[in-house]
Enzyme design. Structure first.
Site, mmCIF file in Angstrom:
data_model
loop_
_atom_site.group_PDB
_atom_site.id
_atom_site.type_symbol
_atom_site.label_atom_id
_atom_site.label_comp_id
_atom_site.label_asym_id
_atom_site.label_seq_id
_atom_site.Cartn_x
_atom_site.Cartn_y
_atom_site.Cartn_z
ATOM 1 N N HIS A 48 0.825 -1.220 0.000
ATOM 2 C CA HIS A 48 0.000 0.000 0.000
ATOM 3 C C HIS A 48 0.855 1.264 0.000
ATOM 4 O O HIS A 48 0.547 2.228 0.685
ATOM 5 C CB HIS A 48 -0.961 0.021 1.194
ATOM 6 C CG HIS A 48 -1.860 -1.155 1.273
ATOM 7 N ND1 HIS A 48 -2.884 -1.370 0.377
ATOM 8 C CD2 HIS A 48 -1.886 -2.209 2.125
ATOM 9 C CE1 HIS A 48 -3.508 -2.485 0.685
ATOM 10 N NE2 HIS A 48 -2.923 -3.021 1.732
ATOM 11 N N ASP A 79 1.371 -5.251 -6.981
ATOM 12 C CA ASP A 79 1.055 -3.830 -6.988
ATOM 13 C C ASP A 79 2.230 -3.066 -6.398
ATOM 14 O O ASP A 79 2.637 -3.328 -5.271
ATOM 15 C CB ASP A 79 -0.207 -3.570 -6.148
ATOM 16 C CG ASP A 79 -0.569 -2.106 -6.104
ATOM 17 O OD1 ASP A 79 -0.701 -1.505 -7.181
ATOM 18 O OD2 ASP A 79 -0.725 -1.565 -4.997
#
Length: 132
Positions: A48, A79
Site C-alpha cells: 500500500h 502492486d
C-alpha cells in the site's frame, strides 16, 4: 475492529458470490494461505505504498514467498514499483500473473490526458517485449 479471515470468507460466500474477490495487501505466505483458504479468487501483493516507511518490505521482495504459498491456486497480482517494461518482466518471472500500474497511469493522465495513457501503455508493452 479489524476484518478477519472469517469476514473475508463471509464476503466471498454471501456478498461476492458472482463476482471475483481479490484481496490486496498480502505480503506473507501465511496471509496468502489464509486468503486462499477463505475462498478468494486472487491475491494482490502490495504494501500500500509503504516504501515511504524506513525498512518496509518492497512488494516484489515479498512476491516469491507468496507465489510459493499460493501454489498456483489463484492468480497473483503485484502492486507497486512498476515503472518500466523490465519491472513487468521481473514480476512475471517471479511468478506474478499480472501487475498493477495505477500510479504511472495517473501520472500520464495528469500530464497528457488519454493520449498520454495510451502512449504509456504502448511504451510498457514495447519495453516488456524488448526485454523478453
Amino acid at each position: 475492529q479489524n476484518p478477519t479471515w472469517e469476514d473475508v470468507k463471509w464476503l466471498k460466500e454471501e456478498a461476492c458470490k458472482d463476482i471475483p474477490l481479490v484481496v490486496k495487501g498480502i505480503m506473507t505466505a501465511e496471509d496468502a494461505t489464509e486468503a486462499v483458504n477463505a475462498g478468494v479468487d486472487g491475491v494482490m501483493v502490495s504494501n500500500h505504498g509503504g516504501r515511504g516507511l524506513d525498512g518496509a518490505l518492497a512488494a516484489i521482495d515479498a512476491l516469491p514467498e507468496v507465489v510459493e504459498a499460493v501454489g498456483g491456486k489463484v492468480p497473483i497480482l503485484l502492486d507497486g514499483g512498476i515503472r518500466r517494461g523490465t519491472d513487468v518482466l521481473k514480476a512475471l518471472a517471479l511468478g506474478a500473473t499480472a501487475v498493477g500500474i495505477g500510479k504511472p497511469i495517473f501520472f500520464a493522465l495528469a500530464v497528457g490526458g488519454e493520449e498520454a495513457v495510451v502512449d504509456l501503455l504502448s511504451m510498457l508493452q514495447r519495453e516488456t517485449e524488448a526485454a523478453m
